[in-house]
Motif scaffolding. Structure first.
Motif, PDB file in Angstrom:
ATOM      1  N   LEU A  81       0.818  -1.208   0.000  1.00 37.94           N
ATOM      2  CA  LEU A  81       0.000   0.000   0.000  1.00 37.94           C
ATOM      3  C   LEU A  81       0.854   1.261   0.000  1.00 37.94           C
ATOM      4  O   LEU A  81       0.438   2.303  -0.506  1.00 37.94           O
ATOM      5  CB  LEU A  81      -0.939   0.001   1.216  1.00 37.94           C
ATOM      6  N   LEU A  82       2.059   1.175   0.570  1.00 37.58           N
ATOM      7  CA  LEU A  82       2.963   2.318   0.578  1.00 37.58           C
ATOM      8  C   LEU A  82       3.868   2.329  -0.655  1.00 37.58           C
ATOM      9  O   LEU A  82       4.724   3.176  -0.790  1.00 37.58           O
ATOM     10  CB  LEU A  82       3.818   2.316   1.852  1.00 37.58           C
ATOM     11  N   GLY A  83       3.645   1.399  -1.566  1.00 36.14           N
ATOM     12  CA  GLY A  83       4.416   1.389  -2.799  1.00 36.14           C
ATOM     13  C   GLY A  83       5.666   0.544  -2.767  1.00 36.14           C
ATOM     14  O   GLY A  83       6.469   0.580  -3.711  1.00 36.14           O
ATOM     15  N   LEU A  84       5.855  -0.239  -1.696  1.00 35.83           N
ATOM     16  CA  LEU A  84       7.012  -1.116  -1.636  1.00 35.83           C
ATOM     17  C   LEU A  84       6.743  -2.408  -2.393  1.00 35.83           C
ATOM     18  O   LEU A  84       5.599  -2.836  -2.530  1.00 35.83           O
ATOM     19  CB  LEU A  84       7.347  -1.445  -0.174  1.00 35.83           C
ATOM     20  N   VAL A  85       7.799  -3.021  -2.881  1.00 30.69           N
ATOM     21  CA  VAL A  85       7.686  -4.342  -3.499  1.00 30.69           C
ATOM     22  C   VAL A  85       7.996  -5.351  -2.408  1.00 30.69           C
ATOM     23  O   VAL A  85       9.126  -5.434  -1.913  1.00 30.69           O
ATOM     24  CB  VAL A  85       8.663  -4.491  -4.676  1.00 30.69           C
ATOM     25  N   ALA A  86       6.989  -6.089  -1.982  1.00 28.01           N
ATOM     26  CA  ALA A  86       7.135  -7.011  -0.852  1.00 28.01           C
ATOM     27  C   ALA A  86       6.540  -8.357  -1.199  1.00 28.01           C
ATOM     28  O   ALA A  86       5.540  -8.446  -1.920  1.00 28.01           O
ATOM     29  CB  ALA A  86       6.454  -6.439   0.380  1.00 28.01           C
ATOM     30  N   GLU A  87       7.172  -9.407  -0.672  1.00 30.66           N
ATOM     31  CA  GLU A  87       6.702 -10.764  -0.912  1.00 30.66           C
ATOM     32  C   GLU A  87       6.816 -11.573   0.369  1.00 30.66           C
ATOM     33  O   GLU A  87       7.746 -11.373   1.156  1.00 30.66           O
ATOM     34  CB  GLU A  87       7.548 -11.444  -2.005  1.00 30.66           C
ATOM     35  N   ARG A  88       5.886 -12.463   0.545  1.00 30.16           N
ATOM     36  CA  ARG A  88       5.971 -13.405   1.669  1.00 30.16           C
ATOM     37  C   ARG A  88       7.015 -14.471   1.350  1.00 30.16           C
ATOM     38  O   ARG A  88       7.073 -14.982   0.232  1.00 30.16           O
ATOM     39  CB  ARG A  88       4.609 -14.045   1.902  1.00 30.16           C
ATOM     40  N   ARG A  89       7.837 -14.790   2.351  1.00 33.50           N
ATOM     41  CA  ARG A  89       8.844 -15.851   2.187  1.00 33.50           C
ATOM     42  C   ARG A  89       8.662 -16.842   3.329  1.00 33.50           C
ATOM     43  O   ARG A  89       9.190 -16.680   4.410  1.00 33.50           O
ATOM     44  CB  ARG A  89      10.250 -15.260   2.201  1.00 33.50           C
ATOM     45  N   GLY A  90       7.869 -17.864   3.082  1.00 36.06           N
ATOM     46  CA  GLY A  90       7.602 -18.836   4.126  1.00 36.06           C
ATOM     47  C   GLY A  90       6.628 -18.300   5.154  1.00 36.06           C
ATOM     48  O   GLY A  90       6.056 -17.217   5.015  1.00 36.06           O
ATOM     49  N   PRO A  91       6.419 -19.048   6.231  1.00 35.58           N
ATOM     50  CA  PRO A  91       5.398 -18.681   7.218  1.00 35.58           C
ATOM     51  C   PRO A  91       5.762 -17.498   8.107  1.00 35.58           C
ATOM     52  O   PRO A  91       4.881 -16.910   8.732  1.00 35.58           O
ATOM     53  CB  PRO A  91       5.254 -19.957   8.054  1.00 35.58           C
ATOM     54  N   GLY A  92       7.048 -17.134   8.187  1.00 39.85           N
ATOM     55  CA  GLY A  92       7.427 -16.085   9.134  1.00 39.85           C
ATOM     56  C   GLY A  92       8.469 -15.127   8.609  1.00 39.85           C
ATOM     57  O   GLY A  92       9.303 -14.632   9.370  1.00 39.85           O
ATOM     58  N   ALA A  93       8.424 -14.831   7.303  1.00 39.12           N
ATOM     59  CA  ALA A  93       9.453 -13.965   6.741  1.00 39.12           C
ATOM     60  C   ALA A  93       8.894 -13.167   5.569  1.00 39.12           C
ATOM     61  O   ALA A  93       7.969 -13.606   4.872  1.00 39.12           O
ATOM     62  CB  ALA A  93      10.665 -14.777   6.296  1.00 39.12           C
ATOM     63  N   VAL A  94       9.478 -11.988   5.371  1.00 39.47           N
ATOM     64  CA  VAL A  94       9.078 -11.094   4.285  1.00 39.47           C
ATOM     65  C   VAL A  94      10.333 -10.650   3.544  1.00 39.47           C
ATOM     66  O   VAL A  94      11.358 -10.367   4.165  1.00 39.47           O
ATOM     67  CB  VAL A  94       8.327  -9.859   4.823  1.00 39.47           C
ATOM     68  N   ASP A  95      10.236 -10.597   2.222  1.00 41.75           N
ATOM     69  CA  ASP A  95      11.292 -10.020   1.396  1.00 41.75           C
ATOM     70  C   ASP A  95      10.839  -8.661   0.882  1.00 41.75           C
ATOM     71  O   ASP A  95       9.709  -8.526   0.371  1.00 41.75           O
ATOM     72  CB  ASP A  95      11.609 -10.918   0.196  1.00 41.75           C
ATOM     73  N   LEU A  96      11.700  -7.663   1.018  1.00 39.97           N
ATOM     74  CA  LEU A  96      11.508  -6.364   0.378  1.00 39.97           C
ATOM     75  C   LEU A  96      12.456  -6.310  -0.814  1.00 39.97           C
ATOM     76  O   LEU A  96      13.643  -6.624  -0.682  1.00 39.97           O
ATOM     77  CB  LEU A  96      11.813  -5.227   1.346  1.00 39.97           C
ATOM     78  N   ILE A  97      11.945  -5.876  -1.961  1.00 38.45           N
ATOM     79  CA  ILE A  97      12.722  -5.916  -3.186  1.00 38.45           C
ATOM     80  C   ILE A  97      13.063  -4.500  -3.633  1.00 38.45           C
ATOM     81  O   ILE A  97      12.180  -3.658  -3.799  1.00 38.45           O
ATOM     82  CB  ILE A  97      11.958  -6.635  -4.320  1.00 38.45           C
ATOM     83  N   SER A  98      14.358  -4.276  -3.831  1.00 45.04           N
ATOM     84  CA  SER A  98      14.830  -3.009  -4.389  1.00 45.04           C
ATOM     85  C   SER A  98      15.158  -3.264  -5.853  1.00 45.04           C
ATOM     86  O   SER A  98      16.121  -3.979  -6.157  1.00 45.04           O
ATOM     87  CB  SER A  98      16.075  -2.523  -3.640  1.00 45.04           C
TER      88      SER A  98
END
Length: 252
Positions: free
Chosen positions: A226-243
């Motif tokens: 929603l803030l314009g970040l590229v984000a993905e779920r990585r497994g049950p307890g992790a998030v990846d932010l993509i630059s």
């Protein structure tokens, strides 16, 4: 949400002098008192302080700040800490409602105070996670037995944005971890450090701008997007932010 501190801190402060009993997480008060006393006493010996803190002679003003801990003016923690994470969080531009949520949702890992709430009034100081104060051993040995149980007892979702050195001071069992990756024009990804702090600061901003506190990894990802970040779920307890890196000029 757990944030790292910063080596750089804002100067001054018009709040009342440090009152350890006024800080969040009262379970940490005894260790805080021990460390504040030790840091202040060490500051009476400037050369020793510079050595212990890993500072150069030109940074004597940092020792002076430690010497004046007891009587110095305070600022809310989110205003005291500066640097890339806090520039991206951009507290001065938060609305009143966002700031209230930031003070309630954000906690900062601190070598001196263990954990502080976003609105906790603290003075400027200099102490790093890897410092070893004379007679006290490592900060990890002091903080883990008291700050670890505080985090372990937290209910609800915890998002851990701390660096490794500060995460080692107190474990946060079950916390959502965040990794920052760069992606080139061909889609290849790699772990990077140059955008790490900035994107984590922007994620923290995203998570205080949503009204409902996130309760799952998927809700963290959605808030980031929603803030314009590229984000993905990585497994049950992790998030990846993509630059995403722009293609070089002239490439095709």
């Amino acid at each position: 949400m757990l944030l790292p501190p910063s080596e750089t801190k804002a100067h001054g402060g018009d709040g009342p002098p440090l009152n350890l009993e006024a800080l969040s997480f009262p379970e940490l008060t005894d260790v805080r008192r021990t460390l504040v006393r030790a840091v202040s006493e060490l500051a009476e010996d400037v050369p020793a302080s510079l050595d212990v803190l890993g500072l150069s002679p030109r940074q004597g003003a940092e020792v002076a700040r430690n010497a004046g801990l007891a009587g110095a003016g305070t600022l809310p923690a989110l205003a005291r800490y500066t640097g890339v994470v806090y520039d991206a969080l951009d507290v001065p531009e938060l609305s009143a409602a966002d700031l209230e949520r930031a003070n309630r949702r954000l906690a900062i890992s601190s070598a001196l105070f263990g954990l502080v709430g976003g609105g906790d009034p603290i003075p400027g100081y200099r102490l790093s996670a890897g410092s070893r104060l004379p007679g006290l051993g490592s900060l990890r040995s002091l903080w883990r037995p008291v700050a670890g149980p505080v985090l372990a007892a937290r209910t609800g979702l915890v998002v851990d944005l701390r660096s490794g050195a500060y995460a080692a001071l107190a474990e946060a069992p079950g916390a959502v971890t965040v990794r920052v990756l760069s992606e080139d024009e061909f889609g290849a990804r790699s772990v990077v450090s140059h955008a790490n702090k900035h994107l984590k600061g922007r994620l923290a901003r995203a998570l205080v701008q949503i009204e409902e506190e996130p309760a799952s990894v998927d809700e963290v990802v959605e808030a980031a997007r929603l803030l314009g970040l590229v984000a993905e779920r990585r497994g049950p307890g992790a998030v990846d932010l993509i630059s995403r890196l722009a293609a070089p000029v002239g490439s095709s």
